[in-house]
Write a protein that holds these residues in place. Structure first.
Motif, short mmCIF file in Angstrom:
data_model
loop_
_atom_site.label_atom_id
_atom_site.label_comp_id
_atom_site.label_asym_id
_atom_site.label_seq_id
_atom_site.Cartn_x
_atom_site.Cartn_y
_atom_site.Cartn_z
N VAL A 1 -26.28 6.35 6.88
CA VAL A 1 -25.98 7.12 5.66
C VAL A 1 -26.58 8.52 5.78
O VAL A 1 -25.95 9.53 5.40
N LYS A 2 -27.81 8.61 6.30
CA LYS A 2 -28.46 9.91 6.48
C LYS A 2 -27.78 10.71 7.60
O LYS A 2 -27.63 11.93 7.49
N ASN A 3 -27.36 10.03 8.65
CA ASN A 3 -26.65 10.71 9.74
C ASN A 3 -25.35 11.31 9.23
O ASN A 3 -24.97 12.43 9.60
N GLN A 4 -24.65 10.55 8.41
CA GLN A 4 -23.38 11.03 7.84
C GLN A 4 -23.61 12.29 7.02
O GLN A 4 -22.91 13.30 7.17
N SER A 5 -24.62 12.25 6.16
CA SER A 5 -24.93 13.40 5.32
C SER A 5 -25.36 14.60 6.16
O SER A 5 -24.92 15.74 5.92
N LEU A 6 -26.20 14.35 7.17
CA LEU A 6 -26.68 15.44 8.03
C LEU A 6 -25.53 16.08 8.79
O LEU A 6 -25.47 17.31 8.93
N THR B 1 -34.79 20.06 13.87
CA THR B 1 -34.78 18.60 13.92
C THR B 1 -34.60 17.99 12.53
O THR B 1 -35.32 18.33 11.59
N ASN B 2 -33.56 17.13 12.43
CA ASN B 2 -33.25 16.42 11.19
C ASN B 2 -32.93 17.34 10.02
O ASN B 2 -33.03 16.95 8.86
N LYS B 3 -32.52 18.59 10.33
CA LYS B 3 -32.17 19.54 9.28
C LYS B 3 -30.84 20.21 9.64
O LYS B 3 -30.33 20.08 10.75
N SER B 4 -30.29 20.94 8.67
CA SER B 4 -29.03 21.65 8.90
C SER B 4 -29.26 23.15 9.02
O SER B 4 -28.34 23.94 8.80
N ILE B 5 -30.48 23.54 9.38
CA ILE B 5 -30.82 24.96 9.55
C ILE B 5 -30.54 25.36 11.00
O ILE B 5 -31.11 24.80 11.94
N LEU B 6 -29.65 26.32 11.18
CA LEU B 6 -29.28 26.78 12.52
C LEU B 6 -30.46 27.46 13.21
O LEU B 6 -31.19 28.25 12.59
N LEU B 7 -30.64 27.17 14.49
CA LEU B 7 -31.64 27.88 15.29
C LEU B 7 -31.06 29.20 15.76
O LEU B 7 -29.84 29.35 15.94
N GLU B 8 -31.93 30.16 15.98
CA GLU B 8 -31.49 31.51 16.34
C GLU B 8 -30.66 31.53 17.62
O GLU B 8 -29.73 32.34 17.75
N GLU B 9 -30.94 30.62 18.55
CA GLU B 9 -30.19 30.61 19.81
C GLU B 9 -28.74 30.20 19.62
O GLU B 9 -27.93 30.30 20.55
N SER B 10 -28.38 29.72 18.42
CA SER B 10 -26.98 29.38 18.12
C SER B 10 -26.13 30.60 17.84
O SER B 10 -24.90 30.55 17.95
N SER C 1 -12.06 24.24 7.02
CA SER C 1 -12.43 23.01 6.33
C SER C 1 -13.53 22.38 7.18
O SER C 1 -13.78 22.83 8.31
N TYR C 2 -14.19 21.38 6.65
CA TYR C 2 -15.26 20.77 7.44
C TYR C 2 -15.37 19.29 7.13
O TYR C 2 -15.01 18.83 6.04
N LYS C 3 -15.88 18.53 8.11
CA LYS C 3 -16.10 17.10 7.97
C LYS C 3 -17.35 16.71 8.74
O LYS C 3 -17.71 17.34 9.74
N GLY C 4 -17.99 15.65 8.30
CA GLY C 4 -19.09 15.05 9.05
C GLY C 4 -18.74 13.63 9.41
O GLY C 4 -18.15 12.90 8.60
N PHE C 5 -19.07 13.24 10.63
CA PHE C 5 -18.73 11.90 11.12
C PHE C 5 -19.97 11.07 11.44
O PHE C 5 -19.84 9.95 11.94
N GLY C 6 -21.16 11.58 11.16
CA GLY C 6 -22.36 10.83 11.50
C GLY C 6 -22.38 10.48 12.97
O GLY C 6 -22.09 11.31 13.83
N SER C 7 -22.71 9.22 13.27
CA SER C 7 -22.77 8.77 14.67
C SER C 7 -21.56 7.93 15.06
O SER C 7 -21.57 7.29 16.10
#
Length: 286
Positions: free
Chosen positions: A227-232, A186-195, A255-261
């Protein structure tokens, strides 16, 4: 004949893939009825007087006999997830139908990101309306269209929206794949094991398709500060990239991109909708 990338999907059942080649929108991003002060509920009816049908915002997703009435101040925002609309040369690009002849009008806005909207023009007066993006020098991809009623005329008060879509020649289609069961703390970029099961299958397919390059995209729901959603969302996309690289896949293939909400695929008004909008997806880049 099945194209190689399409064959990739057939061999890859743990992901969701949809490309219906439709020029119509396929998601309601937001809506508001000024008469009832509610969302997602509108008056309307059938274009054929003798025909009785159920009025639904979903009717905007395909050609049908229904219209939705937008009283003054009411609006609907439709989104395109399988395609986008461009300024095609020497032609009109967007079609909007207003039903009836009561002189009803609506303001039309377009957006590429569901954040900044540009005024496209006024639709109405009981006619078919076609708009050319060149008239406002709009060079971005149109992924969202907002239509706002301007009056309360007519027997079903307000702008009677029959349909909206991209005209032939102005539609471009993306093959976007949503990865199932890729989850984070939750609110982090750490993958859960089930991924790991889904991502390991992606690794296997990338190993078999060495020419495939992809853009990894992260998305969030609309809870919290954007702003936080975009970064996350960026951090989560990068976390998926790092996992794939850790399994031996060349980083030059990503490559990668974030789009927030900003690019929901459904409404954020429910827990289920927000869950769907919190997603990681990828797009073939070559």
């Amino acid at each position: 004949m099945i194209k190689p990338f399409h064959l990739f999907f057939l061999l890859f059942p743990f992901i969701l893939f949809s490309q219906n080649q439709s020029q119509y929108p396929d998601v309601i991003i937001d809506s508001y009825n000024s008469s009832t002060k509610t969302k997602n509920s509108f008056y309307g009816g059938s274009k054929i007087p003798s025909k009785r049908i159920v009025v639904s915002l979903d009717s905007l997703f395909y050609k049908n006999d229904c219209f939705i009435s937008l009283p003054k101040g009411s609006y609907v925002i439709v989104g395109f997830t399988d395609n986008y609309i461009i300024d095609a040369p020497n032609q009109n690009d967007i079609f909007i139908e207003e039903v009836g002849g009561a002189g009803e009008y609506a303001d039309v806005f377009v957006s590429s990101d569901n954040v900044e909207y540009s005024f496209l023009g006024v639709a109405g007066n009981g006619s078919v309306n076609e708009f050319d993006l060149a008239k406002i020098n709009y060079k971005k991809q149109v992924k969202y269209i907002k239509i706002i009623g301007k009056d309360n005329k007519g027997s079903s008060p307000g702008f009677d929206l029959g349909c909206v879509y991209g005209l032939p020649g102005a539609n471009k289609y993306e093959e976007v794949v949503i990865l199932e069961n890729v989850l984070f703390q939750t609110n982090k970029s750490i993958l859960l094991e089930e991924s790991f099961t889904s991502l390991d299958k992606l690794v296997h397919q990338l190993q078999k398709n060495e020419a495939l390059k992809i853009e990894i995209r992260g998305h969030t729901d609309n809870i919290g500060i954007e702003v936080k959603n975009q970064s996350l969302s960026e951090q989560r996309a990068k976390a998926v990239l790092n996992y794939l690289v850790s399994k031996g896949i060349d980083s030059n293939r990503f490559s990668y991109k974030g789009f927030g909400s900003t690019q929901p695929i459904t409404s954020n008004d429910s827990d289920e909708g927000r869950k769907k909008n919190r997603r990681v997806e990828f797009l073939k880049t070559e």
